[in-house]
Design an enzyme around this catalytic site. Structure first.
Site, mmCIF file in Angstrom:
data_model
loop_
_atom_site.group_PDB
_atom_site.id
_atom_site.type_symbol
_atom_site.label_atom_id
_atom_site.label_comp_id
_atom_site.label_asym_id
_atom_site.label_seq_id
_atom_site.Cartn_x
_atom_site.Cartn_y
_atom_site.Cartn_z
ATOM 1 C CD GLU A 117 -2.677 1.291 2.593
ATOM 2 O OE1 GLU A 117 -2.262 0.735 3.622
ATOM 3 O OE2 GLU A 117 -3.746 1.920 2.544
ATOM 4 C CB CYS A 141 -4.782 -1.259 4.252
ATOM 5 S SG CYS A 141 -3.879 -1.311 5.813
ATOM 6 C CE LYS A 158 -7.566 1.797 3.201
ATOM 7 N NZ LYS A 158 -6.387 2.442 3.833
HETATM 8 O O1 LIG Z 1 -6.977 -1.747 10.083
HETATM 9 C C1 LIG Z 1 -5.947 -1.347 10.582
HETATM 10 O O2 LIG Z 1 -5.656 -1.520 11.756
HETATM 11 C C2 LIG Z 1 -4.953 -0.595 9.765
HETATM 12 C C3 LIG Z 1 -5.518 -0.077 8.499
HETATM 13 C C4 LIG Z 1 -4.590 0.804 7.776
HETATM 14 O O3 LIG Z 1 -3.500 1.078 8.207
HETATM 15 C C5 LIG Z 1 -4.978 1.309 6.481
HETATM 16 O O4 LIG Z 1 -6.123 1.105 6.063
HETATM 17 O O5 LIG Z 1 -4.153 1.942 5.822
#
Ligand SMILES: O=C(O)CCC(=O)C(=O)O
Length: 286
Positions: free
Chosen positions: A48, A159, A118
């Protein structure tokens, strides 16, 4: 030689170090794709936000149009030059003045074959730990997206998307054999949730799941957990990185997925008459 057969392929997860310099980040990614090719991989997966620091105050400054921006051009070329599929982690995308956290997928001819914005933005507030409001700088995508690699179907998330089992379930219903989530969990939440979520999504959907994180840089504003990993449909970890800058190469045998689906046939045992609330009509771009 690239390993792509009837039963599977070799995947590379590239856990690279992200710097403040976009050109350096892109050059590193291109070189690591080349190395993955030399190591016989068919598919390379980047982390990411691999071309920019993960920082809400910087996303707009680093954002590019997709396709056509410098990063996309480099990924397209790298995919073509190495005759590989490339899942381009994610980059900040600018479109109609809005910024998205977007994953691109390139085929061995350098064509853009999928794009995922996303869907669930990372807005959390944990006193004394992590406070992050991605929606301050990003807009959310509204579609789920898959692509085909040979006979295998692959679903995309980024993510925080991995926390939402409904999304993965939609991909399962669409027949996805694998789910890929470029991600960057932080060092507070990562230890407890990263591996658990990855293994769970794999086990409950009887699919391979790959998560690709940037390497940990302790003096950056957002410190990534690292620990990129690839899990099989049993929930077995086939490979896990440390927090360091490194790559994983693993052979995926999709026969494993066929077997578990036959041996533990939950797919056909669901009591959807009792609890199915997921309507998937028109939700997925193929
Ligand atoms: O869900 C999480 O704890 C981290 C999510 C995250 O860092 C993101 O979505 O970029």
């Amino acid at each position: 030689m690239t390993f792509l057969s009837h039963s599977g392929f070799r995947v590379a997860i590239l856990q690279l170090t992200v710097t403040a310099d976009k050109s350096t980040n892109v050059a590193i990614a291109v070189e690591r794709i080349r190395m993955a090719k030399i190591n016989g991989c068919t598919l390379a997966i980047l982390p990411e936000c691999f071309n920019a620091p993960y920082d809400t105050t910087l996303f707009r400054q680093y954002a590019e149009v997709i396709p056509g921006g410098k990063t996309c051009n480099a990924l397209s070329q790298a995919a073509k030059l190495n005759q590989m599929y490339v899942v381009g982690g994610s980059i900040p995308e600018i479109c109609d003045e809005k910024v998205y956290n977007t994953c691109t997928v390139w085929d061995p001819d350098g064509n853009l074959i999928a794009k995922h914005r996303k869907v669930h933005l990372f807005d959390v507030s944990i006193p004394g730990s992590t406070c992050f409001k991605e929606s301050d700088a990003m807009s959310a995508g509204n579609t789920l997206n898959t692509f085909q690699l040979g006979k295998f179907k692959i679903g995309l998330g980024i993510c925080y998307d991995i926390r939402f089992s409904e999304m993965a379930a939609l991909y399962r219903k669409q027949g996805c054999d694998m789910l890929i989530y470029p991600g960057a969990f932080c060092t507070e939440i990562g230890p407890l949730h990263w591996s658990l979520l990855t293994r769970f999504r794999a086990m409950e959907n009887q699919a391979f799941v790959a998560v690709a994180s940037p390497a940990r840089v302790t003096d950056s504003s957002y410190v990534a957990w690292g620990h990129s990993m690839i899990v099989d449909p049993w929930g077995k970890v086939l490979g896990e990185a440390t927090e360091k800058d490194m790559d994983l190469y693993r052979d995926l045998d999709f026969g494993v997925r066929e077997n578990i689906r036959r041996q533990i046939p939950t797919e056909y045992q669901r009591r959807t008459d009792m609890y199915d609330t997921i309507d998937m009509t028109n939700k997925i771009n193929n």
